[in-house]
Design a protein around this motif. Sequence first.
Motif: not given
Length: 346
Positions: A137-145, A148-153, A186-194, A213-215
């Motif tokens: 999931l490293d690239v996810l954090y870079v894309l969020h920075a 990136l604010r929404t994604l379809g898995p 991935l779902v947990r990370a998306c919840n964390e990053l909103k 799983l998602s909040q």
Amino acid sequence: MATQAKIPVFDGHNDVLSRLWRSPGGAAERRFLDGVDTGHIDLDKAAAGGLAGGLCAVYVASPGLAKDGSGEFATPDQQSALEATLGMTSLLMRIERQSEGRLKICRSAADIRAAMDKGAFASVLHIEGIEAVGADLDVLYVLHAAGLRTLGPVWSRPNLFAYGVPFRFPSSPDIGPGLSEAGKDLVRACNELKIMLDLSHMNEQGFWDIAALSQAPLVASHSNVHALCPHSRNLTDRQLDAIRDTGGLAGINFGVLFLRADGTRNTDTPLSLLVDHIDYIVERIGIDHVALGSDFDGTAIPAAMRSAADLPLLVDLLRTRGYDDAALAKICHGNWIRVLETTWGG
């Protein structure tokens, strides 16, 4: 007779980035900004139709658009998907830089409201099928920075995270397994990053796995009503109920494949079918849970909707069905902004 004010539209899904990135001719930024493009969306068409912004999807096509032996679309490898994802993301950034304030990449609901107030196109970076990201999931954090604010898995093909629902008609969406362990991470990370999770290309098991799983509110950005068009990409009544119960929404897809009861790719399709799907969702789960997710530049749509410039035709049809200005504001932009604000926080 007084002219009615144009209702601004914030749209839940378009594929303008992938179309511009793939199409020949160069100067993709200028074609979008200068109104000389042939697709559904450029800035001039958006302004003419009241399209105030939306989720701009990064979509990596299947290799050669080929299908594998099972009839499913092939999945791109991570390296090629990452290169394409970075290419489309940088294209959106270049468009913003060259737009002289006419397009803003939005990272919060406040950004969307501010852009709409100034008449700038409020663009949200979205990824449809997250093959560019590995299990770490490293690239996810870079894309969020990077915004990136929404994604379809998934798109409609299997990947590391889940099993995308294939295009089948007539068919239930109950096809294949749900989230993998990497998908749950991935779902947990998306919840964390909103980061908003988009369920439009999930199969039914994946939908319920994310629901458990998602909040965050459940959102299908560009999916229609299975009871009216029994396509595997559409939402069952039970899925619609779950979307309501979490405060989420369904964005109505303009694609004729997902509108027509016969499931054919026939663009001689009345816009009234769009309103039928909206009516169904309003009657079943309420006005707060339906919005627009056009799929502009990504699929075949009714011929009467030649481009984003023709969005007032749909708004007028909604008026004839009895939707007043308050209801239209919810469907056209308010519900999207509310759900994004709930998901992102602030």
